[in-house]
Structures are given as structure tokens and as C-alpha cells.
Design a protein around this motif. Sequence first.
Motif, short mmCIF file in Angstrom:
data_model
loop_
_atom_site.label_atom_id
_atom_site.label_comp_id
_atom_site.label_asym_id
_atom_site.label_seq_id
_atom_site.Cartn_x
_atom_site.Cartn_y
_atom_site.Cartn_z
N GLU A 1 0.86 -1.17 0.00
CA GLU A 1 0.00 0.00 0.00
C GLU A 1 0.90 1.23 0.00
OE1 GLU A 1 -3.30 0.11 -0.26
OE2 GLU A 1 -3.19 -2.07 -0.52
N PRO A 2 0.43 2.36 -0.55
CA PRO A 2 1.26 3.57 -0.57
C PRO A 2 1.53 4.07 0.85
CG PRO A 2 -0.56 3.75 -2.12
CD PRO A 2 -0.84 2.54 -1.27
N PRO A 3 2.62 4.81 1.06
CA PRO A 3 2.86 5.42 2.37
C PRO A 3 1.74 6.39 2.72
CG PRO A 3 4.83 5.53 0.99
CD PRO A 3 3.71 5.10 0.11
N ALA A 4 1.56 6.61 4.00
CA ALA A 4 0.56 7.58 4.45
C ALA A 4 0.89 8.96 3.90
CB ALA A 4 0.51 7.61 5.98
N GLN A 5 -0.12 9.75 3.65
CA GLN A 5 0.08 11.08 3.08
C GLN A 5 1.07 11.89 3.94
OE1 GLN A 5 -3.53 13.24 2.43
NE2 GLN A 5 -2.54 14.91 1.33
N GLY A 6 2.02 12.50 3.25
CA GLY A 6 3.01 13.32 3.94
C GLY A 6 4.21 12.56 4.44
N THR A 7 4.22 11.21 4.27
CA THR A 7 5.35 10.41 4.75
C THR A 7 6.12 9.73 3.63
OG1 THR A 7 4.05 8.39 5.05
CG2 THR A 7 4.08 9.96 6.89
N GLY A 8 5.73 9.97 2.38
CA GLY A 8 6.45 9.34 1.29
C GLY A 8 5.60 9.25 0.04
N VAL A 9 6.13 8.54 -0.96
CA VAL A 9 5.44 8.38 -2.24
C VAL A 9 5.57 6.94 -2.71
CG1 VAL A 9 5.81 10.77 -2.97
CG2 VAL A 9 7.52 9.03 -3.54
N GLN A 10 4.65 6.54 -3.57
CA GLN A 10 4.73 5.24 -4.23
C GLN A 10 4.84 5.43 -5.73
OE1 GLN A 10 1.41 2.11 -5.00
NE2 GLN A 10 2.47 1.36 -3.15
N TYR A 11 5.75 4.68 -6.35
CA TYR A 11 5.84 4.60 -7.81
C TYR A 11 5.48 3.18 -8.21
CZ TYR A 11 8.09 9.07 -7.25
OH TYR A 11 8.35 10.37 -6.91
N ARG A 12 4.58 3.08 -9.21
CA ARG A 12 3.99 1.79 -9.55
C ARG A 12 3.93 1.61 -11.06
NH1 ARG A 12 -2.26 -0.03 -8.01
NH2 ARG A 12 -2.08 -2.23 -8.69
N MET A 13 4.26 0.40 -11.52
CA MET A 13 4.14 0.03 -12.92
C MET A 13 3.28 -1.22 -13.04
SD MET A 13 7.94 0.52 -14.60
CE MET A 13 7.42 -0.26 -16.14
N VAL A 14 2.29 -1.16 -13.92
CA VAL A 14 1.41 -2.30 -14.18
C VAL A 14 1.41 -2.54 -15.68
CG1 VAL A 14 -0.95 -3.18 -14.03
CG2 VAL A 14 -0.03 -1.75 -12.18
N SER A 15 1.63 -3.78 -16.08
CA SER A 15 1.59 -4.09 -17.52
C SER A 15 1.30 -5.57 -17.72
CB SER A 15 2.92 -3.72 -18.20
OG SER A 15 3.98 -4.55 -17.74
N THR A 16 0.96 -5.90 -18.96
CA THR A 16 0.65 -7.28 -19.32
C THR A 16 1.77 -7.84 -20.19
OG1 THR A 16 -1.72 -6.82 -19.28
CG2 THR A 16 -1.01 -8.79 -20.47
N ILE A 17 2.27 -9.03 -19.81
CA ILE A 17 3.31 -9.70 -20.57
C ILE A 17 2.66 -10.86 -21.33
CG2 ILE A 17 5.60 -10.75 -20.49
CD1 ILE A 17 5.43 -7.93 -19.31
N GLU A 18 2.83 -10.87 -22.63
CA GLU A 18 2.21 -11.90 -23.45
C GLU A 18 2.89 -13.25 -23.25
OE1 GLU A 18 -0.58 -11.40 -25.03
OE2 GLU A 18 -0.53 -9.31 -24.36
N PRO A 19 2.21 -14.36 -23.58
CA PRO A 19 2.83 -15.68 -23.44
C PRO A 19 4.16 -15.77 -24.18
CG PRO A 19 0.49 -15.90 -23.88
CD PRO A 19 0.81 -14.44 -24.05
#
Length: 420
Positions: free
Chosen positions: A37-55
Motif C-alpha cells: 500500500e502507498p505510504p501515508a500522506q506526507g510520509t512518502g510516495v509510491q511509484y507503480r508500474m502495471v503491464s501485461t506480458i504476453e505468453p
Amino acid sequence: MRTTTSSFLVLLGAAALFGCSSSDTPSEGEPGDVLLEPPAQGTGVQYRMVSTIEPAQEIERCQLFVAPPEGLNVNREEVRFSGGSHHVLLYATPYTEMPTETIRGKKLDPTQVHDCNDGPQAEWDVTGVIAGAQSSDGKSFLGGMPEGVALKVAPGTVLLMNTHYLNSSAEPLETDARINLHTIPDEEVTTEAGMLFHYNPFISVPAHGESSARMRCTTEHDISIVRIQSHMHRRGVGYVAHKVDAGGNMTELYAHDRWEDVPSQEFTPLLELKAGEALDYRCDFKNTEDRDIAQGLTTRDEMCMLIGPYFPRSQAYENCANEQNFFVPTWFGSGKSTCTEALSCMNSTPNGDDAALYGCVVDSCESVGPQLSEVITCQISGAYGACNEACSGQDAEACNTCIVTECAAEMEACETATCD
């Protein structure tokens, strides 16, 4: 004599600084509750990547983000990613606004996930590593720092997140990678931290053979090291790192035999490295393929690295450089060639035969490591900048003449160095 090849200069100018752009076939798994889960507001940041990899697809992907306008003082970091990847990395870049096209001139929206299958530095400029991990449930690079110590990210810095996934299944693979940067306010920062990223460019493993790659980096300042970990590809069968004191005495710090799900070595109390002391690390390789393996950035190549957070920051030492920003490691071979024989080997190797070129150093004897390293460093640095003007044009003869003249003392020491 021939100086180093242009490809070797490119290698030391880029890969040696940011070599971890590719990895080997990872173990598979499924996303689970371990994702953050992202850090609480004011205590940090989250960077996230979501993607689909084909067979049956293997792919590196990138996405760019912008750091907050107040900047980041990162005191702790957590990394989690769904199975199917060997690493997730977060780089700093020199960009102060989002670029509109890649180095290669390709126009795209970098805020969206995009392919960067030749490694992120083939598409974007990078200046260092901020965070990352090599195991979906293992220790991250930065981890946690002591109170008041933080890795600083300047306001508005463009950050680059990089993943490498392999989907060996017959179904699409949904991937999710997350990096949490936990921060502290400016007034709480007492010391700036940095990230060691020591990269050995001299790796050569013969077909169906074995070899080692060893490199030493000496610090010019007192530093405290929080943790270290290795990075190798699938031919890696052993790794060991030592502390070397000013008298040359070596103390083992970290050893294992794994190239994936890599353990880290945390230091409690912190590892104190004084000016004039060094980190010395070695990677052992076994090659089962029908071809020679050389150092490089792809899964077909090999890597040998030491990574870890430390403080106070010494930007040069992060990349095994001196205060003048010249790359100054000591390389130790495990063979029988003298310094002169190793140089002759390098000068007679055809351009483009990387395995043979790097093998000239690997096959040198341990005792000539300092002298051979000083000659190589003098050459690749243009005699520590003294030959910049002579080597800036197209006159190769003038460049070579300058380097031979300015590196004469290093050459003389090499000629008298023996393997006894």
C-alpha cells in the motif's frame, strides 16, 4: 601501441555506471498480499508500474515519473513486485522536465509504460540509482537508513522506473511492481546518503569453462556502509566481498552462491570504511554454453556488481571513481599472464571481440593487478584528461602519441611487474 577501443570507452562511460539494465530468466510466481500500500500522506510516495506480458514474451519496460516539487529525502524504501521478474529499479535522471522523445528520437508519452528492451539507458539518460530489488519478497537496495540520514532527490527530478519480465506460461501475465519511498522532512536530515554501484567491466567466461572477475575500489573519504548485495546473471556460481584495510589485510564481509533471489548483508553496527581502505569483490562464473560469454547488458551477457547504501555521500566513490571523476578500480586476474603480456593481448585483440579483450585482463596474474589497472585507467581516461585535446578530433595517431607519452610512467611500471 593501440589504445583501448571505442566500444570499450563507451562501456566504461555508460555501462560501468549503470550496468544493471538487464537480468536473467527469473522465477515465476503470482501477485499476492505482499504488494505494498502507498505510504501515508506526507510520509512518502509510491511509484507503480502495471503491464501485461504476453505468453512466451521477455521484455524490459520503463515508465517516467516526476519527483514532488519539494523534493524527496528518502530514509527508507520498500519494493515488491509480482512474480516473473528478477529486478525492479528506480533511477534518477538529469531531466528537470518530462522529455518528449527518447535518446533515439522516438516520440512517445514517457509517463505511460513503454518498452525499453535494450535497457533503460538506451532510451533515456540516467545519473544514478535510488531504489530497487532483485527478489519479489527479498531485501531492497536501500532498505532503512539511520535516523537523520537520507538519500536526497532534487525537486522536480524526473525518475525512471524499470522492470524486466519473462512470461514462460501459455497465458498472459499481469504484472504489478511497486516502490515505496519513505521520507523525512528537510529539518530532520543531518547527513546525505548515496548508493554504491560498483561495476566490473572485465568479465570473460570461455565456452564450457570457468573464470572469475575481481575488482577493488578504494575510498578517499571515511564512509559508513549500511548493507551490500551482489548482482550476477545465470552463470554466476559464487560471490565474495571483502574489506581491505590500509595495510592490505582482507576481512570477508559477504559470500554466497546465488545469482537470483540474492541475499543482502546488513551491517549492525554499520561497516566503517576509512579513507585509504577498500571494498574488494569477486564473482565466479561457470559457462555451460557453446560460446564464450563476455560482460554486457543483455541476458546473453554477464555482470559482476556490488550495490549498497552508505553515507555521507561521495558521488565519485559510488561509481568507483576518484574526486576528479576518473574511473579508478584495481582489477585482479586469476591467470598467469604478466602485465606486459596482458597489454599485448589487449592491443592485438580485434575490435568487437569483447570476450577476448576482457579475457586479457581476466587471464593476468593477481600480482600485476595494480600495475595493469593503472595503465588501463591512464589510457581510457586520456592520461587523466591530459590528452583530451589531442583525442578530441579524428587524428588517432596524435591521440595515441599523446597517451603513450603521458602514460610512460605507468607503462614502465607495467613492464617491470612480474608474476613471481
